[in-house]
Design a protein around this motif. Structure first.
Motif, PDB file in Angstrom:
ATOM      1  N   ILE A   1      11.141   9.301 -11.985  1.00  0.00           N
ATOM      2  CA  ILE A   1      10.606  10.896 -11.712  1.00  0.00           C
ATOM      3  C   ILE A   1      11.454  11.442 -13.060  1.00  0.00           C
ATOM      4  CG2 ILE A   1      10.982  13.029 -10.510  1.00  0.00           C
ATOM      5  CD1 ILE A   1      10.841  11.034  -7.917  1.00  0.00           C
TER       6      ILE A   1
ATOM      7  N   ILE B   1       9.551  13.888 -15.859  1.00  0.00           N
ATOM      8  CA  ILE B   1       9.734  15.306 -16.278  1.00  0.00           C
ATOM      9  C   ILE B   1      10.225  15.280 -17.651  1.00  0.00           C
ATOM     10  CG2 ILE B   1      11.759  16.879 -15.799  1.00  0.00           C
ATOM     11  CD1 ILE B   1      11.799  15.741 -13.070  1.00  0.00           C
TER      12      ILE B   1
ATOM     13  N   ILE C   1       8.109  21.827 -11.258  1.00  0.00           N
ATOM     14  CA  ILE C   1       7.638  20.322 -11.799  1.00  0.00           C
ATOM     15  C   ILE C   1       8.610  19.900 -12.832  1.00  0.00           C
ATOM     16  CG2 ILE C   1       5.955  18.645 -12.683  1.00  0.00           C
ATOM     17  CD1 ILE C   1       3.624  20.637 -11.276  1.00  0.00           C
TER      18      ILE C   1
ATOM     19  N   GLY D   1      11.892  19.234 -11.882  1.00  0.00           N
ATOM     20  CA  GLY D   1      12.235  18.048 -10.844  1.00  0.00           C
ATOM     21  C   GLY D   1      12.145  18.530  -9.427  1.00  0.00           C
TER      22      GLY D   1
ATOM     23  N   ARG E   1       9.571  20.046  -7.561  1.00  0.00           N
ATOM     24  CA  ARG E   1       8.265  19.671  -7.014  1.00  0.00           C
ATOM     25  C   ARG E   1       7.712  18.603  -7.788  1.00  0.00           C
ATOM     26  NH1 ARG E   1       6.075  24.573  -4.605  1.00  0.00           N
ATOM     27  NH2 ARG E   1       4.638  23.172  -3.594  1.00  0.00           N
ATOM     28  N   ARG E   2       6.741  18.035  -6.952  1.00  0.00           N
ATOM     29  CA  ARG E   2       5.770  16.818  -7.754  1.00  0.00           C
ATOM     30  C   ARG E   2       4.364  17.291  -7.577  1.00  0.00           C
ATOM     31  NH1 ARG E   2       8.434  11.201  -5.047  1.00  0.00           N
ATOM     32  NH2 ARG E   2      10.421  11.696  -5.586  1.00  0.00           N
TER      33      ARG E   2
ATOM     34  N   TYR F   1      -1.629  13.785  -7.650  1.00  0.00           N
ATOM     35  CA  TYR F   1      -2.224  12.774  -8.410  1.00  0.00           C
ATOM     36  C   TYR F   1      -2.986  13.221  -9.241  1.00  0.00           C
ATOM     37  CZ  TYR F   1      -4.654   8.166  -9.607  1.00  0.00           C
ATOM     38  OH  TYR F   1      -5.060   7.387 -10.218  1.00  0.00           O
TER      39      TYR F   1
ATOM     40  N   LEU G   1      -1.508  15.364 -12.132  1.00  0.00           N
ATOM     41  CA  LEU G   1      -0.875  14.070 -13.186  1.00  0.00           C
ATOM     42  C   LEU G   1      -2.079  13.433 -14.057  1.00  0.00           C
ATOM     43  CD1 LEU G   1       1.608  12.264 -11.183  1.00  0.00           C
ATOM     44  CD2 LEU G   1       2.155  13.564 -13.138  1.00  0.00           C
TER      45      LEU G   1
END
Length: 67
Positions: free
Chosen positions: A5, A9, A40, A43, A45-46, A49, A52
């Motif tokens: 992760i 980032i 995001i 780091g 929140r994610r 898919y 991304l």
């Protein structure tokens, strides 16, 4: 923070800056709020898919660099 992760980032910020884009501009391209994009990059929140995949397209990275 998990190493993978952390790398993602760092790559997000690196690619964004290489393109001369602000966080606000990237957020607009992803159709998300600037605050969400900031979280995001921080780091906290994610991204989904789908987001991304969109980031890889925006930054023209090789397939699955960010996934």
């Amino acid at each position: 923070m998990h190493n993978r992760i952390g790398v993602v980032i760092l790559l997000l910020k690196k690619y964004r800056l290489q393109n001369g884009w602000t966080q606000s501009q990237v957020a607009e391209m992803l159709n998300i709020s600037e605050r969400f994009y900031q979280s995001i990059e921080a780091g906290d929140r994610r991204p989904s898919y789908e987001k991304l995949n969109k980031l890889e397209d925006l930054f023209q990275t090789p397939q699955r660099v960010l996934l």
